[in-house]
Design a protein around this motif. Structure first.
Motif, mmCIF file in Angstrom:
data_model
loop_
_atom_site.group_PDB
_atom_site.id
_atom_site.type_symbol
_atom_site.label_atom_id
_atom_site.label_comp_id
_atom_site.label_asym_id
_atom_site.label_seq_id
_atom_site.Cartn_x
_atom_site.Cartn_y
_atom_site.Cartn_z
ATOM 1 N N TYR A 276 0.806 -1.170 -0.432
ATOM 2 C CA TYR A 276 -0.019 0.064 0.097
ATOM 3 C C TYR A 276 0.790 1.207 -0.416
ATOM 4 O O TYR A 276 1.836 1.642 0.857
ATOM 5 N N ILE A 277 0.618 2.167 -1.272
ATOM 6 C CA ILE A 277 1.056 3.624 -1.408
ATOM 7 C C ILE A 277 -0.032 4.455 -0.712
ATOM 8 O O ILE A 277 -0.530 5.019 -1.948
ATOM 9 N N GLY B 156 6.291 -4.045 -14.298
ATOM 10 C CA GLY B 156 5.705 -5.220 -14.155
ATOM 11 C C GLY B 156 5.016 -5.835 -13.604
ATOM 12 O O GLY B 156 4.959 -6.538 -13.096
ATOM 13 N N LEU B 157 4.873 -4.712 -12.365
ATOM 14 C CA LEU B 157 3.858 -4.212 -11.426
ATOM 15 C C LEU B 157 2.124 -4.345 -11.065
ATOM 16 O O LEU B 157 1.944 -3.376 -12.178
ATOM 17 N N ARG B 158 1.311 -4.968 -11.112
ATOM 18 C CA ARG B 158 0.192 -5.004 -11.309
ATOM 19 C C ARG B 158 -0.905 -4.115 -10.368
ATOM 20 O O ARG B 158 -0.183 -4.571 -9.181
ATOM 21 N N VAL B 159 -0.836 -2.663 -10.811
ATOM 22 C CA VAL B 159 -1.207 -1.504 -9.793
ATOM 23 C C VAL B 159 -2.946 -1.660 -10.023
ATOM 24 O O VAL B 159 -3.399 -1.069 -11.374
ATOM 25 N N THR B 160 -3.628 -1.175 -8.972
ATOM 26 C CA THR B 160 -4.759 -0.296 -8.619
ATOM 27 C C THR B 160 -4.762 0.567 -8.083
ATOM 28 O O THR B 160 -3.312 1.550 -7.808
ATOM 29 N N ALA B 161 -5.610 1.476 -8.486
ATOM 30 C CA ALA B 161 -5.902 3.274 -7.689
ATOM 31 C C ALA B 161 -7.108 3.060 -6.627
ATOM 32 O O ALA B 161 -7.817 2.743 -7.194
ATOM 33 N N ILE B 162 -6.660 3.975 -5.617
ATOM 34 C CA ILE B 162 -7.940 4.559 -4.700
ATOM 35 C C ILE B 162 -8.253 6.062 -3.782
ATOM 36 O O ILE B 162 -7.134 6.031 -3.863
ATOM 37 N N LYS B 163 -9.132 6.591 -4.392
ATOM 38 C CA LYS B 163 -9.176 7.943 -4.094
ATOM 39 C C LYS B 163 -9.905 7.917 -2.818
ATOM 40 O O LYS B 163 -11.444 7.400 -3.158
ATOM 41 N N ILE B 164 -9.585 8.768 -1.964
ATOM 42 C CA ILE B 164 -10.642 8.943 -0.976
ATOM 43 C C ILE B 164 -10.728 10.723 -0.683
ATOM 44 O O ILE B 164 -10.162 11.438 -1.123
ATOM 45 N N ASP B 165 -11.694 11.259 -0.609
ATOM 46 C CA ASP B 165 -12.527 12.000 -0.892
ATOM 47 C C ASP B 165 -13.248 12.474 0.636
ATOM 48 O O ASP B 165 -14.254 12.023 0.655
ATOM 49 N N PRO B 166 -13.035 13.421 1.937
ATOM 50 C CA PRO B 166 -13.503 13.332 2.627
ATOM 51 C C PRO B 166 -14.436 14.609 2.516
ATOM 52 O O PRO B 166 -14.969 14.685 3.600
ATOM 53 N N TYR B 167 -14.737 14.658 2.104
ATOM 54 C CA TYR B 167 -16.767 15.581 1.606
ATOM 55 C C TYR B 167 -17.790 14.649 2.409
ATOM 56 O O TYR B 167 -17.732 13.208 2.061
ATOM 57 N N ILE B 168 -19.033 14.847 2.736
ATOM 58 C CA ILE B 168 -19.726 14.050 3.496
ATOM 59 C C ILE B 168 -21.114 14.055 2.715
ATOM 60 O O ILE B 168 -21.374 12.540 2.684
ATOM 61 N N GLN C 154 -1.059 -6.123 -7.421
ATOM 62 C CA GLN C 154 -0.133 -6.188 -6.613
ATOM 63 C C GLN C 154 0.462 -4.941 -5.119
ATOM 64 O O GLN C 154 0.974 -5.217 -4.218
ATOM 65 N N ILE C 155 0.044 -3.985 -5.946
ATOM 66 C CA ILE C 155 0.191 -2.986 -5.066
ATOM 67 C C ILE C 155 -1.009 -1.493 -5.451
ATOM 68 O O ILE C 155 -1.287 -1.702 -6.610
ATOM 69 N N CYS C 156 -1.305 -0.742 -4.342
ATOM 70 C CA CYS C 156 -2.537 0.076 -4.180
ATOM 71 C C CYS C 156 -2.252 1.111 -3.576
ATOM 72 O O CYS C 156 -1.498 2.120 -2.769
ATOM 73 N N VAL C 157 -1.934 2.567 -4.828
ATOM 74 C CA VAL C 157 -1.966 3.365 -4.648
ATOM 75 C C VAL C 157 -2.933 4.264 -4.212
ATOM 76 O O VAL C 157 -4.235 3.997 -4.904
ATOM 77 N N ILE C 158 -2.859 4.973 -2.822
ATOM 78 C CA ILE C 158 -4.342 5.236 -2.285
ATOM 79 C C ILE C 158 -3.626 7.265 -2.243
ATOM 80 O O ILE C 158 -2.944 7.615 -1.586
ATOM 81 N N GLU C 159 -4.529 7.962 -2.504
ATOM 82 C CA GLU C 159 -4.982 9.225 -2.615
ATOM 83 C C GLU C 159 -6.184 9.810 -1.563
ATOM 84 O O GLU C 159 -7.227 9.675 -1.759
ATOM 85 N N LEU C 160 -5.004 9.930 -0.506
ATOM 86 C CA LEU C 160 -6.366 11.038 0.264
ATOM 87 C C LEU C 160 -6.256 12.887 0.490
ATOM 88 O O LEU C 160 -5.023 13.494 0.264
ATOM 89 N N GLY C 161 -7.425 12.669 -0.561
ATOM 90 C CA GLY C 161 -7.871 14.095 -0.938
ATOM 91 C C GLY C 161 -7.838 15.309 -0.117
ATOM 92 O O GLY C 161 -7.652 14.932 1.323
ATOM 93 N N GLY C 162 -8.064 16.456 0.367
ATOM 94 C CA GLY C 162 -7.535 17.671 1.143
ATOM 95 C C GLY C 162 -6.476 17.731 1.574
ATOM 96 O O GLY C 162 -5.416 17.139 0.918
ATOM 97 N N THR C 163 -6.012 18.777 2.383
ATOM 98 C CA THR C 163 -4.352 18.695 2.901
ATOM 99 C C THR C 163 -5.212 18.114 4.509
ATOM 100 O O THR C 163 -5.477 18.403 5.417
ATOM 101 N N ILE C 164 -3.463 17.724 4.974
ATOM 102 C CA ILE C 164 -2.841 17.553 6.489
ATOM 103 C C ILE C 164 -3.492 18.332 7.550
ATOM 104 O O ILE C 164 -3.552 19.252 7.098
ATOM 105 N N GLY C 165 -4.014 18.148 8.471
ATOM 106 C CA GLY C 165 -4.395 19.267 9.499
ATOM 107 C C GLY C 165 -6.426 19.702 9.091
ATOM 108 O O GLY C 165 -6.852 20.515 10.040
ATOM 109 N N ASP C 166 -6.732 19.040 7.921
ATOM 110 C CA ASP C 166 -7.898 19.554 8.367
ATOM 111 C C ASP C 166 -9.132 18.263 8.784
ATOM 112 O O ASP C 166 -9.191 17.049 8.941
ATOM 113 N N ILE C 167 -10.233 19.084 8.761
ATOM 114 C CA ILE C 167 -11.093 18.361 10.106
ATOM 115 C C ILE C 167 -11.718 17.701 9.581
ATOM 116 O O ILE C 167 -11.875 16.306 10.513
ATOM 117 N N GLU C 168 -12.270 17.537 8.174
ATOM 118 C CA GLU C 168 -13.077 16.762 7.553
ATOM 119 C C GLU C 168 -12.305 14.967 7.633
ATOM 120 O O GLU C 168 -12.867 14.000 7.643
#
Length: 482
Positions: A3-4, A31-43, A141-155
């Motif tokens: 996980y990245i 040569g690796l199999r890669v997937t991706a996940i996007k996290i959006d902190p909005y409701i 084999q690899i999952c790239v996870i992007e966390l939306g927003g910025t560090i410190g956001d309450i949501e």
């Protein structure tokens, strides 16, 4: 599974999506199999109800999921097909937990952010990371996870806490955190400032996550002294500080990352069975990026729409035109024109805007009218379509743009002055575009059909010189589809 996690600091919109896509591209080239996940902190449950000015254009996945446009970057860069569950929102997580609580799955316990929300996030990520996204249907084999927003956001706090716990569950050799930060360069001094990055990394560490790589975004290439300063104050080795400055094309970013030794770092940090050197895939990518920068011929396209203040509102149109231009060795000059500024009412209110808009339209090599909703700006779009037809300019109408082309032709060539779409005038005597009430999808299906047809038959033609007029092009299209 490795996980990245990609987090961001200082400002939003710093380029986490491109960084995450580029990292995935580099690992896939190894040569690796890669997937991706996007996290959006909005409701919100998904991006389907957003104004384009909120988060840009909605990206629609193959399974119908309406998601953040970063997932479009993942699909383009990685050549994969993602699903709606690859986009996690606060709304989805809370809805999932509340449904379980109503069902009695928690056996009467008090449902709280920790551990129930954080556990739900971790389970969702682990389950979705295993879903095949390539044509071979093998588990990634690899999952790239992007966390939306910025560090410190309450949501975003529940997600940060979830990954603070998750790093121990996944084990150190399977989890890596990349922090993307900004290095501004004020015009007053011209000096590149590291303090925003130091504060952002400090905030991230205070929440229990320590960055393995710090990716510094800047307008211009960063000096070595700045790299050493960030290394010293952020408690990482110099090779763990990566610089990505503004480049002519986003497709140059994977090359920038690879040149700074990111493949070697991932091989050691995550114990990956890969070579230190890039594969043929990345070499082809580099050739494409080089070719983009060497293009000399320019093709100017006028995009006439309503949401022209933010380029991300028409991201899919821009990408399609950019790829088409590159395929025929042309550099794209996309001019955004607010359709309301082409209308007569604007001439009376602000003649400067009116004449500037028409000047851009007149000098364009081709005209594109994209999709949209509502009557505002439609008269301006009709004016642009009429100009394209009478001056025999290459034209492409997508969704509403194609429907308005039918309205314009009916009014000015068939002399049906009141011709209109029932969306705008339900009582028109000449409803040349109607809602298909007998279908469950109504006009949505019509839009999808026109969208696919117009892209497949006309995108490449739009960027080349038409030897025939607008009517002749319609006749050609008719024969192509039988």
């Amino acid at each position: 599974m490795k996980y990245i996690l990609v987090t961001g600091g200082v400002i939003s919109g710093i380029g986490k999506g491109i960084i995450a896509s580029s990292i995935g591209t580099i690992l896939k080239s190894c040569g690796l199999r890669v997937t991706a996940i996007k996290i959006d902190p909005y409701i919100n449950i998904d991006a389907g109800t957003f104004s384009p000015y909120e988060h840009g254009e909605v990206f629609v996945l193959n399974d119908g999921g309406e998601v953040d446009l970063d997932l479009g970057n993942y699909e383009r860069f990685l050549d994969i097909n993602l699903y709606k569950d690859n986009n996690i929102t606060t709304g989805k997580i809370y809805q999932h937990v509340i449904n379980k609580e109503r069902h009695g799955d928690y056996l009467g316990k008090t449902v709280q952010v920790v551990p129930h929300i954080t556990d739900a996030v971790q389970e969702w990520v682990m389950n979705q990371a295993k879903v095949p996204v390539d044509d071979d249907r093998k588990e990634p084999q690899i999952c790239v996870i992007e966390l939306g927003g910025t560090i410190g956001d309450i949501e975003g706090m529940p997600f940060i806490e979830a990954f603070r716990q998750f790093q121990f569950k996944a084990k150190k050799e399977n989890f890596c955190n990349i922090h993307v930060s900004l290095v501004p360069q004020p015009n007053a001094t011209g000096e590149q400032k590291t303090k925003p990055t130091q504060n952002s990394v400090r905030a991230l560490r205070g929440l229990g996550l320590s960055p393995d790589l710090i990716v510094c975004r800047s307008a211009k290439p960063i000096e070595m002294a700045v790299k050493e300063k960030i290394s010293m104050f952020c408690h990482v080795e110099p090779e763990q500080v990566i610089f990505v400055h503004d480049v002519s094309s986003t497709y140059r970013v994977p090359i920038l990352l690879e040149e700074q030794g990111i493949i070697k770092y991932f091989k050691q940090r995550l114990n990956l069975p890969i070579d230190d050197h890039p594969s043929e895939l990345l070499m082809r990518w580099k050739k494409m990026a080089d070719r983009y920068e060497r293009l000399l011929k320019v093709c100017s396209i006028a995009l006439v729409g309503k949401y022209t203040k933010l380029s991300d509102c028409y991201a899919s149109v821009f990408k399609a035109l950019e790829h088409s231009a590159l395929a025929i060795n042309h550099k794209l000059d996309l001019m955004y024109i607010d359709s309301t500024e082409l209308e007569r009412s604007t001439e009376a209110e602000n003649s400067v805007k009116y004449h500037q808009a028409w000047h851009k339209l007149c000098k364009a090599d081709g005209i594109l009218v994209p999709g949209g909703f509502g009557i505002r700006g439609t008269e301006g779009k009709l004016q642009a379509i009429s100009w394209a037809r009478t001056k025999k300019k290459p034209f492409l109408g997508v969704c509403l743009g194609m429907q308005l082309a039918v309205v314009e032709f009916a009014r000015n060539c068939l002399n049906w002055e009141d011709a209109n779409s029932t969306e705008f005038d339900p009582d028109t005597k000449n409803p040349v575009v109607q809602v298909m009430k007998h279908l469950p999808f109504q006009n949505g299906l019509m839009s999808v059909l026109w969208f696919n047809l117009s892209w497949q038959l006309s995108t490449m033609q739009l960027l080349t010189h038409f030897a025939v007029g607008w009517e002749g092009e319609l006749e050609k299209m008719e024969k192509s589809v039988g």
